[in-house]
Design an enzyme around this catalytic site. Structure first.
Site, PDB file in Angstrom:
ATOM      1  N   ASN A 172      -0.802  -2.530  -2.553  1.00  0.00           N
ATOM      2  CA  ASN A 172       0.231  -1.610  -3.043  1.00  0.00           C
ATOM      3  C   ASN A 172       0.889  -2.196  -4.284  1.00  0.00           C
ATOM      4  O   ASN A 172       2.079  -1.984  -4.527  1.00  0.00           O
ATOM      5  CB  ASN A 172       1.275  -1.349  -1.949  1.00  0.00           C
ATOM      6  CG  ASN A 172       2.091  -0.091  -2.216  1.00  0.00           C
ATOM      7  OD1 ASN A 172       1.723   0.744  -3.048  1.00  0.00           O
ATOM      8  ND2 ASN A 172       3.207   0.050  -1.514  1.00  0.00           N
ATOM      9  N   GLU A 211       7.107   2.297  -4.154  1.00  0.00           N
ATOM     10  CA  GLU A 211       6.406   1.961  -2.912  1.00  0.00           C
ATOM     11  C   GLU A 211       6.596   3.019  -1.836  1.00  0.00           C
ATOM     12  O   GLU A 211       5.759   3.200  -0.956  1.00  0.00           O
ATOM     13  CB  GLU A 211       6.881   0.608  -2.404  1.00  0.00           C
ATOM     14  CG  GLU A 211       6.275  -0.587  -3.130  1.00  0.00           C
ATOM     15  CD  GLU A 211       6.938  -0.907  -4.452  1.00  0.00           C
ATOM     16  OE1 GLU A 211       6.685  -1.995  -4.985  1.00  0.00           O
ATOM     17  OE2 GLU A 211       7.699  -0.066  -4.990  1.00  0.00           O
TER      18      GLU A 211
END
Length: 677
Positions: free
Chosen positions: A93, A357
């Site tokens: 990520n 995120e």
């Protein structure tokens, strides 16, 4: 780093002290890629050790770069004129790795696949892909158009790039798209290359970081406002040889906020400060301007070349109305500081939060409401009104696999109502600050008696040590094996030439009072000596019983045992933890098993270590020891009046752990439905 399912923060009162921050994620990954695109080697000092940097380093290794790592120093041998042929890269990520690598590899040529975790596949990359396609790069979506995963190139040949017209890229979704182009295009700048930004450029300070670092690597970009950037013809990466990474200004925001919230929390007086080393007010990072917002809310901040010192100037804090375009990541910390302000704090121009995120506007609003705050949210703003007195709520904070959510909400534990805060999935901080909670606990102070203790008492060989150590691991708490303290005392006394009898009681007590003992995993350390095996023999157990009946020794060890009560909590096992040492513990378990079962367990344990043993002898020894422990005049072995009894004669370790955790959870203030599935 805490790897537990959750981490419970007891009420915290004050904070003070000094810490050194880890390196900046934004600088670390930019420097690593620039070093990889340079000729020769670059030594990078103070590199952040985190999930994102490990992902970038792994990718560089796959691409053929030399990578040598020693702690926070890495030496990168760049690709130079070498063009990698292809690779399949997993980017987790890490947006600071995914987007710049996409641009660099697309212009270099070769066949590549770049993918990540599911959340990465929800983070937009279409505007960057559109800009690269303008150049003639071949990029295909392997899933939903506009989002990773991606396939770059076809046939491995370098693309035929068109560089005559300005390259247009949107600037109102993520500054990482422009940063990616700025880092990639020096590789193909046979002529001046122009980038035009369409729309308002958000997060301008991050572009400043990129331009500053490009200059360190020999690429000087001309900027016309924030809409037009020119990479001069002939630009190429030149390694600076050695480069240092500044500490992370975004991470500094949590400790600047800590200084504002906790150095004079609830009106306490004093000169306590938080000193932050590794970054100063002259940082190249835009998030350092968080200082201005913190000062506006009530912090006092002093600065030197590479340090900040923060304290509280007013209480409660002052609510603010702030355009946060210049501090998009650090602004999240202001949202939690708003819980301590005297009005409604409004943070605007934060649309980029939606594509990080997680959807950070929605996440912050949801979790702030759990604590009792009133929150209004919009497409690009959030407004927070703190809970009124009496309306604070204990909350289990869902962190959405987002490191900044976890770190921000840890500051809610300083609330004036003294309610606890649970941080779910605390390991998500590994993205940028793996040791964040350890750093916080080193500075924070809890009110007297607020640090929770879970006591596990019981007779010899009942399995209390195994149970207690596993409970400590599950909860992220410190562990105290009080029985080991007596064994260590006996060992240290014998090594010092002292007999374990009443005649030497005073000398043994003096020695016991200053034992430099540590429990690290399944190891027991006496100073620098690993005594784990030496104290786990049958002889060591008998010696422990001898010193345990000496009143002066027991008294000396009480203070030592109390010192193990440290944030965030403690699991202590022994024979008098709940009755003598920690009588205020919120949960006391008295663990037992029938003598024959305990003898059988001990027999298996000894045989597994190659130590011969006879069950009948072990049984007789256990029964004699039980009688001796239960009939001693000082702290005889018995359950505390409020202890819960657990007979584990027929239970597995896992069943015993589950039962005690269920009892523990039942005593916590978080409602059963507060933790999302």
């Amino acid at each position: 780093m805490y790897s537990t399912e959750f981490l419970d923060l007891p009420p915290l009162a004050h904070a003070a002290g000094c810490l050194r921050l880890p390196g900046s994620k934004s600088i670390s990954n930019r420097v690593l890629l620039m070093a990889a695109l340079s000729q020769g080697s670059t030594t990078v000092h103070d590199l952040l050790d985190s999930d994102d940097t490990r992902i970038m380093l792994d990718a560089l290794r796959q691409l053929g770069c030399g990578v040598a790592r020693d702690g926070t120093t890495a030496t990168i041998t760049g690709l130079g004129a070498t063009r990698p042929a292809g690779a399949r890269l997993f980017m987790g990520n890490a947006g600071t790795a995914m987007r710049p690598l996409t641009a660099a590899l697309a212009v270099l040529g070769g066949e590549f696949e770049l993918s990540g975790v599911p959340r990465m596949h929800e983070r937009p990359i279409g505007d960057l892909v559109d800009a690269l396609r303008q150049l003639g790069c071949r990029i295909d979506y392997l899933g939903e158009p506009g989002y990773p995963p991606l396939r770059l190139g076809a046939g491995g040949a370098a693309p035929a790039l068109t560089l005559t017209a300005p390259i247009q890229v949107r600037g109102d979704v993520s500054s990482q798209f422009l940063t990616s182009l700025l880092m990639a295009l020096p590789l193909v700048a046979q002529r001046d290359v122009v980038i035009e930004v369409i729309g308002e450029l958000i997060s301008k300070p991050y572009i400043d970081i990129t331009l500053n670092l490009l200059a360190r690597f020999g690429v000087t970009v001309r900027r016309d406002g924030w809409q037009r950037f020119t990479i001069p013809a002939g630009s190429r990466y030149q390694s600076p040889g050695v480069i240092h990474v500044e500490a992370d200004a975004s991470s500094a925001s949590y400790f600047i906020a800590l200084g504002a919230v906790a150095t004079m929390a609830q009106g306490q007086k004093g000169l306590k400060t938080i000193k932050i080393e590794g970054v100063g007010a002259n940082s190249i990072q835009g998030d350092i301007r968080f200082i201005d917002a913190a000062v506006a809310m009530g912090a006092t901040v002093n600065s030197g070349p590479n340090w900040l010192e923060v304290s509280n100037a007013r209480w409660p804090l002052q609510a603010i109305d702030l355009d946060c375009n210049h501090i998009p990541d650090a602004a999240m910390t202001l949202a939690v500081m708003a819980l301590y302000a005297n009005g409604t704090t409004r943070l605007t121009n934060i649309a980029s939060w939606r594509v990080k995120e997680t959807d950070r506007i929605a996440a912050m609003a949801t979790e702030l409401r759990k604590l009792g705050a009133t929150v209004e949210e919009g497409a690009d703003f959030i407004a927070i009104t703190p809970p009124k007195p009496g309306q604070w709520k204990a909350a289990s904070i869902h962190t959405y696999d987002d490191h900044r959510v976890a770190m921000c909400f840890s500051l809610a534990a300083f609330n004036p109502a003294g309610v606890s805060v649970r941080i779910e999935d605390p390991k998500c901080v590994a993205k940028t600050f793996p040791d964040y909670f350890e750093a916080l606990f080193a500075l924070a102070e809890a009110p007297p008696g607020a640090i929770p203790v879970l006591c596990v008492d019981g007779p010899t060989a009942s399995g209390k040590g195994t149970l207690a150590s596993e409970l400590a691991a599950r909860l992220g708490y410190h562990y105290l094996d009080s029985g080991a303290l007596y064994r260590i005392t006996a060992l240290a006394a014998l090594r010092a030439g002292l007999a374990l009898d009443a005649a030497h009681e005073g000398a043994v007590a003096v020695l016991a009072r200053a034992l430099p003992v540590r429990f690290v995993g399944d190891k027991v350390w006496l100073g620098d000596d690993d005594v784990s095996d030496a104290i786990r023999t049958e002889e060591a157990g008998m010696n422990a019983s001898k010193v345990s009946v000496l009143p002066a020794v027991r008294t000396a060890l009480v203070d030592l045992q109390h010192s193990f009560r440290r944030l965030p909590g403690l699991v202590a096992d022994g024979r008098d933890m709940g009755t003598v040492i920690f009588p205020d513990a919120p949960l006391k378990v008295y663990l037992t098993a029938n003598a024959s079962q305990r003898a059988e367990r001990r027999h298996k344990q000894l045989i597994s270590k190659g130590i011969p043993a006879i069950i009948q002898d072990l049984l007789a020894d256990l029964e004699a020891r039980d009688l001796r422990d239960s009939s001693r005049t000082v702290a005889p072995l018995k359950p505390a009046e409020d202890a819960l009894l657990l007979d584990n004669s027929a239970l597995s370790i896992e069943s015993s752990v589950t039962q005690v955790l269920d009892w523990w959870q039942a005593r916590q203030p978080f409602s059963p439905g507060s933790t999302p599935a």
